[in-house]
Design a protein around this motif. Structure first.
Motif, short mmCIF file in Angstrom:
data_model
loop_
_atom_site.label_atom_id
_atom_site.label_comp_id
_atom_site.label_asym_id
_atom_site.label_seq_id
_atom_site.Cartn_x
_atom_site.Cartn_y
_atom_site.Cartn_z
N SER A 1 41.49 49.26 55.46
CA SER A 1 41.93 49.08 54.45
C SER A 1 40.00 48.28 53.19
O SER A 1 40.72 49.05 51.95
CB SER A 1 42.85 48.62 52.84
N TYR A 2 39.60 47.98 54.21
CA TYR A 2 38.31 47.79 53.51
C TYR A 2 38.51 46.87 52.75
O TYR A 2 37.74 46.27 51.44
CB TYR A 2 36.99 48.67 52.79
N ASP A 3 39.88 45.99 52.72
CA ASP A 3 40.28 44.27 51.42
C ASP A 3 39.90 43.40 51.90
O ASP A 3 40.31 43.03 53.00
CB ASP A 3 41.71 44.86 51.38
N SER A 4 39.11 42.76 50.87
CA SER A 4 38.43 41.56 51.28
C SER A 4 39.80 40.59 51.44
O SER A 4 39.06 39.03 52.19
CB SER A 4 37.24 41.22 50.63
N ARG A 5 40.23 40.69 51.04
CA ARG A 5 41.83 39.59 51.57
C ARG A 5 42.52 39.61 53.13
O ARG A 5 43.13 38.43 53.62
CB ARG A 5 43.20 39.50 50.65
N TYR A 6 41.95 40.48 53.39
CA TYR A 6 42.40 40.86 55.06
C TYR A 6 40.60 40.24 55.39
O TYR A 6 40.32 39.96 56.83
CB TYR A 6 41.85 42.33 55.36
N LYS A 7 39.55 40.08 55.36
CA LYS A 7 37.90 39.10 55.72
C LYS A 7 38.54 37.95 55.79
O LYS A 7 38.29 36.95 54.81
CB LYS A 7 37.31 39.57 54.49
N VAL A 8 39.16 37.18 57.03
CA VAL A 8 39.80 36.25 57.10
C VAL A 8 38.75 35.21 58.49
O VAL A 8 38.30 36.56 59.38
CB VAL A 8 40.99 35.36 57.27
N HIS A 9 39.09 33.63 59.06
CA HIS A 9 38.27 33.84 59.77
C HIS A 9 39.05 32.75 60.79
O HIS A 9 39.73 31.36 59.81
CB HIS A 9 36.91 33.01 60.01
N PRO A 10 39.74 32.61 62.08
CA PRO A 10 39.19 33.60 63.23
C PRO A 10 39.50 34.93 62.12
O PRO A 10 40.62 34.81 61.17
CB PRO A 10 39.32 33.37 64.13
N PRO A 11 39.05 35.81 62.72
CA PRO A 11 39.26 37.51 62.38
C PRO A 11 40.71 37.98 62.85
O PRO A 11 41.24 37.16 64.13
CB PRO A 11 38.72 38.27 63.04
#
Lengths: 436, 342
Positions: free
Chosen positions: A275-285
């Motif tokens: 989705s290219y949604d930044s809410r899924y840009k988390v760490h660790p990935p």
């Protein structure tokens, strides 16, 4: 007994530290756990009562790594909003790492966080101070002075400790304070510029990957140094099969090392990044499904000791950007317990007892702090959970200042209804919020 | 091709329903072929002395380029103008982006001025997808980092169709999934950082071609094999099997660490030169998305030689962009009209 007496009646009390799992009456008095199953005649008439019928009564949850972002980045979170979020998520103690500037690498900065937390008077906040001066990974911070100022442990997190020799020295040195060191395992050179898991999905999307070997190599280094120094080292959050494999092997040899995982690594794969949604840009990935499955199994069989929230709040204006510029991070304190209930307990991977071990008993043990049990005489930190609740995650309703959550829009089961810290009711779910 | 084609004869393909063109991975073979057929027709209409038609008169196209571009930006501008639309040009340098405004807010500001399409180029993958969620107008991806460059992929395919496939593909009865059957196309070069590659490989495979991805292992991940593509690391060993070679530029600007020892070594191993051309089929088609680095991916004798169709690709780019603008606008108008009548 006086006004500070609480009688929590009719709930299923789960206290793994004392092998208790039965419907019981829990009594709290003067900020301490007083008794189980006290008869009516022994209760003061003015005791406050909490009907916990159909609910679970557990020791308060303890989070090993919370970013509170104050002082320095109050646009993301404050100790007040982070504390409110923690209480709503059932936490009674959070270990707060130094993720803003000014860094917590001086006695004054540690004391400042403690002072603000005291004024907020919410969740118990324990500062994790910097391991290296200026977080530069060159020279040890003044660990003894930081310990005296109230640091509960040391870490350069969210940065990994990139200096092998410094980590070894610090593990040796810290043994005299009996405080843990927390390392976020990652080889920076291998992870540089990475946005998501280095796999097929990332290849298709053209997004730079965070390779599993960046974590595997760091974990291999960490476990070897823990073995060599016999220091108190906690590794986490981990997200790869390779990390689990190494941790499992050293644990089977009796080496003292502990590990944790974030909920987003237990429920979701990198497919969500499509989705290219930044809410899924988390760490660790979020990694591929095989890693997710292996992590779930490792939590169930005890190779992974604890589940940490991975609460890395970031302001909307930072997250509302393209994936390269948007920072890693999400709001997680308010959803972690429910995510565990939904994705692990309902799925038959964990039972409630093991879940509470991962969220309360183990983190308290790893950090060496009070909590994690309902032992008589211990701090009266209690979380009451409605296991039959069902709710839709709407981040607009979060207490946290950060509204970016990978759980947004999901229907989760189980919800915290009451949180008591030191025998004082700090959170109560409003009835209209309890079900959908 | 019908040289006397008029705008009245241009039929809208009913299967096309997308208001945005974001990538080729998520389009079907039939949808891809629909764009290519439309492009082919529009190219005919605007050939010769009558370069301009008024299919999109009254509409406005905004080019939002957050990265440098010569051919794509001008190509989109010309495409819009040839169909009668107005254009707005935006560059991030000297704009509010340079003052700290996010690109989403910038795009919303431009949209608020009343535009029908936003054509966007950005260094980060997924930015057009983000805009498609945030804006009401049509969004066209003119290149998002190393992810996709759908109109480049389409113009490459249109060029192959015109040169190597008979006229059957223009018939509605042709099976979209077998148009390129029996054809081998190699994408050579910096696959890791190439948006052109990612659009080409999905599009070519959907239309039935066998695709070889060729380059050094530091630029060609073995994971492409897991996705069903042939991976090769030695150009000399595959060149004789290829019907088309698409030579991709080394994207030095996107590389943080040099993935090969030197440009000289890269050219020695991968540059398409006269010697390698002698190993190829007599009718091999040489393509390059440009800008070309003479002497690196391709030598001048090949770039300017009889097998090269590099400039035709540029010409076809305008046709493909005209088709994209027209299809998206019609799909949007049709959807709005359906809602009104519902």
């Amino acid at each position: 007994m006086n006004h500070s007496t609480w009688v929590i009646d009719g709930g299923r009390v789960i206290d793994p530290a004392n092998s208790v799992d039965r419907v019981a009456r829990l009594v709290l008095h003067d900020g301490k756990v007083h008794s189980l199953d006290t008869s009516d005649g022994d209760l003061p008439p003015d005791a406050q009562r909490l009907d916990a019928s159909g609910k679970i009564v557990a020791p308060g949850l303890v989070d090993l790594a919370t970013e509170l972002r104050e002082p320095g980045s109050e646009e993301d979170e404050t100790i007040q909003t982070g504390s409110d979020a923690a209480l709503a998520g059932g936490y009674t103690t959070v270990l707060c790492c130094s993720s803003t500037k000014p860094l917590m690498d001086s006695a004054a900065s540690v004391q400042l966080v403690r002072q603000i937390a005291q004024e907020v008077d919410g969740v118990r906040v324990l500062p994790i101070a910097c391991l290296s001066k200026g977080r530069q990974a060159e020279q040890m911070a003044e660990l003894g002075i930081l310990a005296r100022a109230g640091a509960a442990g040391f870490s350069d997190s969210p940065r990994p400790m990139s200096n092998d020799a410094l980590l070894k020295r610090a593990l040796d040195y810290c043994r005299m304070f009996d405080l843990p060191i927390f390392d976020r395992p990652e080889v920076p050179e291998l992870a540089e510029g990475g946005v998501m898991h280095d796999g097929q999905i990332g290849l298709i999307l053209g997004l730079k990957g965070l390779p599993t070997e960046a974590e595997d190599l760091a974990v291999a280094r960490d476990v070897r140094l823990a073995e060599a120094t016999k220091g108190r080292l906690h590794v986490g959050p981990v997200s790869t099969m390779g990390a689990i494999d190494m941790i499992g092997r050293v644990k089977s040899r009796g080496i003292q090392i502990s590990a944790s995982v974030c909920p987003h690594n237990l429920f979701a794969s990198d497919e969500l990044l499509r989705s290219y949604d930044s809410r899924y840009k988390v760490h660790p990935p979020m990694r591929s499904p095989s890693h997710v499955e292996a992590l779930q199994k490792a939590v169930a069989d005890g190779v992974i000791d604890a589940i940490e929230s991975g609460h890395m709040p970031r302001a909307h204006e930072k997250k509302a950007n393209d994936l390269d510029l948007a920072p890693f991070g999400a709001s997680a304190l308010e959803t972690t317990l429910s995510a565990v209930a939904t994705d692990l307990i309902e799925a038959g991977i964990l039972d409630w007892r093991r879940a509470i071990e991962c969220l309360s008993v183990a983190p308290a043990r790893i950090a060496g702090v009070s909590g994690g049990s309902l032992t008589i005489g211990e701090n009266a930190d209690v979380t009451v959970i409605d296991p039959n609740a069902s709710w839709n995650v709407d981040p607009r309703e979060f207490r946290s200042r950060c509204r970016s959550s990978p759980m947004a829009g999901r229907t989760l089961s189980a919800r915290v209804t009451h949180t008591l810290v030191d025998g004082r009711l700090k959170f109560q779910l409003q009835p209209e919020c309890s079900a959908t | 091709m019908n040289a006397s084609l008029s705008t009245e004869q241009l039929s809208f393909p009913a299967l096309w329903q997308h208001p945005h063109l974001l990538d080729l991975e998520r389009l079907s073979a039939a949808e891809i072929l629909a764009i290519l057929r439309t492009a082919d027709q529009l190219k005919t209409m605007t050939d010769g002395c009558r370069r301009k038609v008024s299919l999109l008169a009254g509409k406005t196209c905004a080019n939002l380029f957050f990265e440098n571009s010569t051919r794509t930006r001008n190509s989109f501008s010309l495409a819009a103008k040839r169909l009668g639309a107005d254009t707005v040009e935006f560059s991030s340098s000297g704009s509010s982006v340079a003052k700290g405004e996010t690109f989403v807010d910038t795009a919303k500001t431009i949209e608020a001025m009343g535009v029908d399409w936003v054509v966007t180029r950005h260094s980060t993958p997924g930015t057009p997808h983000l805009l498609a969620r945030e804006l009401d107008c049509c969004v066209l991806n003119a290149g998002d980092g190393p992810h996709e460059h759908p109109t480049q992929g389409l113009l490459d395919m249109l060029t192959i169709l015109q040169h190597r496939i008979g006229s059957d593909w223009r018939n509605e009865s042709a099976d979209p999934e077998t148009i390129f059957s029996g054809m081998t196309v190699a994408l050579v070069g910096d696959i890791a950082h190439s948006r052109t590659a990612r659009s080409n490989l999905w599009g070519l495979r959907k239309l039935g071609a066998h695709v070889i991805i060729c380059g050094p292992p530091t630029l060609v991940s073995p994971r492409w094999e897991e996705l069903g593509f042939e991976v090769a690391h030695r150009l000399d060993e595959i060149v004789h099997r290829c019907d088309v070679l698409n030579l991709l530029r080394i994207q030095f600007e996107r590389q943080k660490a040099r993935p090969f020892p030197s440009v000289y070594e890269y050219a020695a191993l991968y540059a398409m030169n006269g010697q390698r051309l002698r190993l190829a089929k007599d009718d091999i088609l040489i393509m390059a998305p440009g800008p070309i680095n003479r002497g690196v991916e391709i030598t001048p004798e090949v770039a300017d030689g009889p097998h090269s169709v590099i400039l035709e690709q540029v010409t076809n780019g305008i046709a493909v962009r005209m088709a994209s603008l027209w299809l998206l606008a019609n799909a949007k108008d049709n959807a709005a009209s359906s809602e009104t009548h519902a």
